[in-house]
Design a protein around this motif. Structure first.
Motif, mmCIF file in Angstrom:
data_model
loop_
_atom_site.group_PDB
_atom_site.id
_atom_site.type_symbol
_atom_site.label_atom_id
_atom_site.label_comp_id
_atom_site.label_asym_id
_atom_site.label_seq_id
_atom_site.Cartn_x
_atom_site.Cartn_y
_atom_site.Cartn_z
ATOM 1 N N LEU A 404 8.852 0.348 -1.251
ATOM 2 C CA LEU A 404 8.237 -0.914 -1.693
ATOM 3 C C LEU A 404 8.492 -2.035 -0.687
ATOM 4 C CD1 LEU A 404 9.031 -0.834 -5.523
ATOM 5 C CD2 LEU A 404 6.852 -0.353 -4.396
ATOM 6 N N ILE A 405 9.691 -2.076 -0.140
ATOM 7 C CA ILE A 405 9.993 -3.125 0.845
ATOM 8 C C ILE A 405 9.125 -2.951 2.084
ATOM 9 C CG2 ILE A 405 11.782 -3.977 2.406
ATOM 10 C CD1 ILE A 405 13.830 -3.410 0.237
ATOM 11 N N CYS A 406 8.974 -1.710 2.565
ATOM 12 C CA CYS A 406 8.159 -1.463 3.763
ATOM 13 C C CYS A 406 6.696 -1.797 3.507
ATOM 14 C CB CYS A 406 8.303 -0.008 4.178
ATOM 15 S SG CYS A 406 9.955 0.438 4.751
ATOM 16 N N CYS A 407 6.169 -1.409 2.327
ATOM 17 C CA CYS A 407 4.772 -1.732 2.018
ATOM 18 C C CYS A 407 4.557 -3.246 1.915
ATOM 19 C CB CYS A 407 4.375 -1.049 0.713
ATOM 20 S SG CYS A 407 4.313 0.756 0.817
ATOM 21 N N GLY A 408 5.517 -3.934 1.298
ATOM 22 C CA GLY A 408 5.403 -5.389 1.213
ATOM 23 C C GLY A 408 5.405 -6.059 2.578
ATOM 24 N N ARG A 409 6.216 -5.536 3.461
ATOM 25 C CA ARG A 409 6.247 -6.095 4.817
ATOM 26 C C ARG A 409 4.917 -5.882 5.534
ATOM 27 N NH1 ARG A 409 10.113 -9.350 6.935
ATOM 28 N NH2 ARG A 409 10.018 -8.206 8.922
ATOM 29 N N LEU A 410 4.298 -4.720 5.308
ATOM 30 C CA LEU A 410 3.018 -4.438 5.965
ATOM 31 C C LEU A 410 1.895 -5.297 5.398
ATOM 32 C CD1 LEU A 410 3.192 -0.539 6.252
ATOM 33 C CD2 LEU A 410 3.451 -2.199 8.084
ATOM 34 N N TRP A 411 1.868 -5.453 4.075
ATOM 35 C CA TRP A 411 0.790 -6.235 3.466
ATOM 36 C C TRP A 411 0.905 -7.722 3.781
ATOM 37 C CZ3 TRP A 411 1.766 -3.396 -1.774
ATOM 38 C CH2 TRP A 411 1.208 -2.113 -1.709
ATOM 39 N N MET A 412 2.085 -8.231 3.867
ATOM 40 C CA MET A 412 2.290 -9.669 4.088
ATOM 41 C C MET A 412 2.632 -9.979 5.533
ATOM 42 S SD MET A 412 4.529 -10.464 0.649
ATOM 43 C CE MET A 412 4.514 -12.216 1.007
ATOM 44 N N ARG A 413 2.344 -9.068 6.429
ATOM 45 C CA ARG A 413 2.704 -9.285 7.829
ATOM 46 C C ARG A 413 1.824 -10.366 8.435
ATOM 47 N NH1 ARG A 413 1.880 -4.453 11.994
ATOM 48 N NH2 ARG A 413 -0.277 -4.999 11.463
ATOM 49 N N PRO A 414 2.343 -11.391 9.105
ATOM 50 C CA PRO A 414 1.536 -12.448 9.750
ATOM 51 C C PRO A 414 0.823 -11.895 10.985
ATOM 52 C CG PRO A 414 3.853 -12.704 10.293
ATOM 53 C CD PRO A 414 3.776 -11.603 9.285
ATOM 54 N N PRO A 415 -0.242 -12.634 11.481
ATOM 55 C CA PRO A 415 -0.941 -12.171 12.685
ATOM 56 C C PRO A 415 0.013 -12.043 13.853
ATOM 57 C CG PRO A 415 -2.121 -13.965 11.631
ATOM 58 C CD PRO A 415 -0.801 -13.887 10.958
ATOM 59 N N SER A 416 -0.329 -11.128 14.726
ATOM 60 C CA SER A 416 0.517 -10.906 15.888
ATOM 61 C C SER A 416 0.408 -12.077 16.851
ATOM 62 C CB SER A 416 0.117 -9.608 16.594
ATOM 63 O OG SER A 416 -1.217 -9.716 17.068
#
Length: 526
Positions: A404-416
């Motif tokens: 869940l933590i990894c998925c949350g990081r991917l979904w809420m990741r800011p633009p590069s």
């Protein structure tokens, strides 16, 4: 009130001690033992955990151990020297989870754990959970660490707890002090004695005295400091007979001995029973006839089944079979065909020790990493075998949280950073274009104002000046167009140029132009 409770507890424990029943101990056990009248008591304590399945299975066994030690204490002393040294052993048990601080003080970190507490020392039991072995451990450790041979003429008459045992022969010496220290450490495994030189009156004398010997297999083997190294290490490796039936505890102890293990893995399968018997007879024959040659660095034995050896080797051996294992390098060899004679057996052993056979396993980095994953797998498998729900909870919960933590990081990741820079560049282009247009308009206004100031205030002077300027521009039209193109290119290249810099540049241009036009205006006035 506290004093009354302490007296009541003391009376209760004393009454239970006299009746020799298993005592359920609590946090008052330590202060109870520190009392002046009870500091010399010897306790055999069983530390358990309520949720441990093996601990629950050992509860009836612990009752049998208590009864056996109680009957042993009531026997009349006989001719056996060990019986003259008997002391009462109190048997107790403690919940190591509820009273974790007390258990930690005694060095308890796993369950179940059996310790004999004598004076200020706690001796741990290492062995199978069998009544006879536990009772023998308690009887041996409860007595003196080093016993004295009294009235013994030969080693064959020596009392003891069974072979092998160790004997110091001679007077005072540094070796004697080392022997006592080693006995304190290793008394949980073997018996230690001191004997006069007369013990060897009817046998072959030792070449050097004082000396330390190990008595086993109806013979004795002396300790040689130059060949055997430290005395404690030699005792650890010599405390097994030439041939031993291994269990999981003995296998783990031999696995760190540095010896070469020669094991016959047996099976109870009817179809392979005859082969198991032949292997067992062959290993016993070689161990008995060549024990003097291989005592220091080879251990012969047998083992029922292959589960424990498979766990040690991280392999899947088909039994019955013969296994040669180097415990130093953890390399092993399994012959495709069983040796048919002692000579062929010894030839195979010699080749393995000379490292001329294709061995498997090892202790390199690959096997180190493999051991980590294998042990983790075995622990998880054992948990799931005991309880599937407990295994899912222990291992499924952290895995789910991590996912869940990894998925949350991917979904809420800011633009590069690259996307952010591209967006900034797109926003900056119109802004720079607008700034450039403003600068051009300002420059044009400044040029027009400067031109008016240089031409004068009167209408005639202004017309004349403008005429001259227009004539100059008409005369150099081609040159002006080329300069204009160059300025356009430079403007496109220098998009980052600030308007203030351009404004300053235009002021300098007008100032230079006014200086150049001033002599012309003075000439006209003349």
């Amino acid at each position: 009130m506290a004093k009354t409770a302490g007296v009541a507890l003391f009376v209760g424990l004393l009454a239970v001690s006299v009746s020799m029943e298993v005592i359920e101990l609590n946090e008052t056990f330590v202060p109870f033992r520190l009392h002046e009248q009870r500091k010399d008591q010897i306790w055999l304590v069983y530390f358990y955990a309520p949720w441990c399945h093996l601990c629950r299975e050992l509860q009836p066994l612990w009752e049998e151990v208590e009864h056996e030690l109680s009957d042993w204490a009531k026997e009349e002393p006989g001719e056996n020297v060990m019986r003259e040294e008997v002391t009462v052993i109190h048997v107790g048990k403690m919940d190591a989870i509820h009273f974790s601080s007390v258990a930690s003080d005694f060095g308890v970190h796993s369950y179940p754990t059996i310790k004999l507490i004598k004076n200020n020392l706690a001796f741990s039991y290492h062995g199978p959970y069998v009544k006879e072995r536990i009772v023998e451990f308690a009887q041996r450790v409860s007595g003196p660490t080093v016993r004295i041979f009294d009235g013994i003429t030969t080693l064959g008459d020596a009392p003891g707890c069974g072979e092998p045992f160790f004997v110091y022969i001679g007077g005072e010496s540094p070796l004697k002090e080392k022997f006592k220290d080693t006995a304190t450490e290793k008394v949980v495994f073997s018996c230690f004695y001191m004997a006069p030189e007369s013990v060897f009156a009817q046998s072959k004398s030792l070449p050097v005295l004082p000396a330390v010997i190990v008595v086993k297999d109806r013979s004795y083997y002396p300790y040689n400091e130059l060949e055997d190294g430290a005395l404690a290490r030699w005792v650890e490796n010599s405390r097994f007979p030439s041939f031993v039936s291994l269990d999981v505890f003995t296998l783990n102890q031999l696995a760190v001995s540095g010896k070469t293990l020669v094991l016959a893995l047996l099976t109870r399968d009817d179809m392979a029973e005859q082969r198991s018997k032949r292997l067992l007879a062959l290993v016993k024959e070689v161990a008995g006839n060549h024990k003097a040659s291989y005592d220091r660095d080879v251990q012969f034995g047998s083992m029922d089944g292959a589960d424990h050896i498979n766990s040690l080797l991280m392999s899947r051996l088909v039994i019955p079979c013969l296994v040669l294992l180097n415990t130093t390098t953890m390399e092993y060899f399994v012959p495709e065909q069983d040796p048919t004679s002692p000579q062929g057996f010894l030839l195979l052993l010699s080749k393995f020790r000379a490292k001329t056979l294709q061995a498997y396993g090892g202790n390199g980095m690959y096997y180190f990493v493999k051991r980590i994953f294998y042990d983790a797998y075995m622990v998880m498998a054992s948990v799931f075998q005991q309880s599937v729900l407990l295994g899912c909870f222990l291992y499924g919960t952290p895995v789910t949280v991590l996912v869940l933590i990894c998925c949350g990081r991917l979904w809420m990741r800011p633009p590069s950073h690259r996307h952010q820079q591209a967006a900034l560049d797109k926003e900056a282009v119109p802004k720079r274009a607008g700034d450039e247009a403003d600068c051009v308009e300002a420059s044009a206004g400044i040029s027009e104002q400067g031109l008016k100031e240089s031409c004068g205030d009167s209408e005639e002077e202004e017309d004349a000046c403008v005429g001259e300027t227009v004539g100059f521009e008409a005369e150099d039209a081609s040159t002006y167009e080329e300069k204009k193109k160059e300025e356009t290119v430079q403007t496109q290249v220098q998009n980052g140029l600030k308007c203030s810099d351009q404004h300053q540049t235009n002021e300098e241009v007008m100032r230079i132009a006014s200086v150049q036009d001033k002599p012309v205006a003075e000439k006209k006035n003349d």
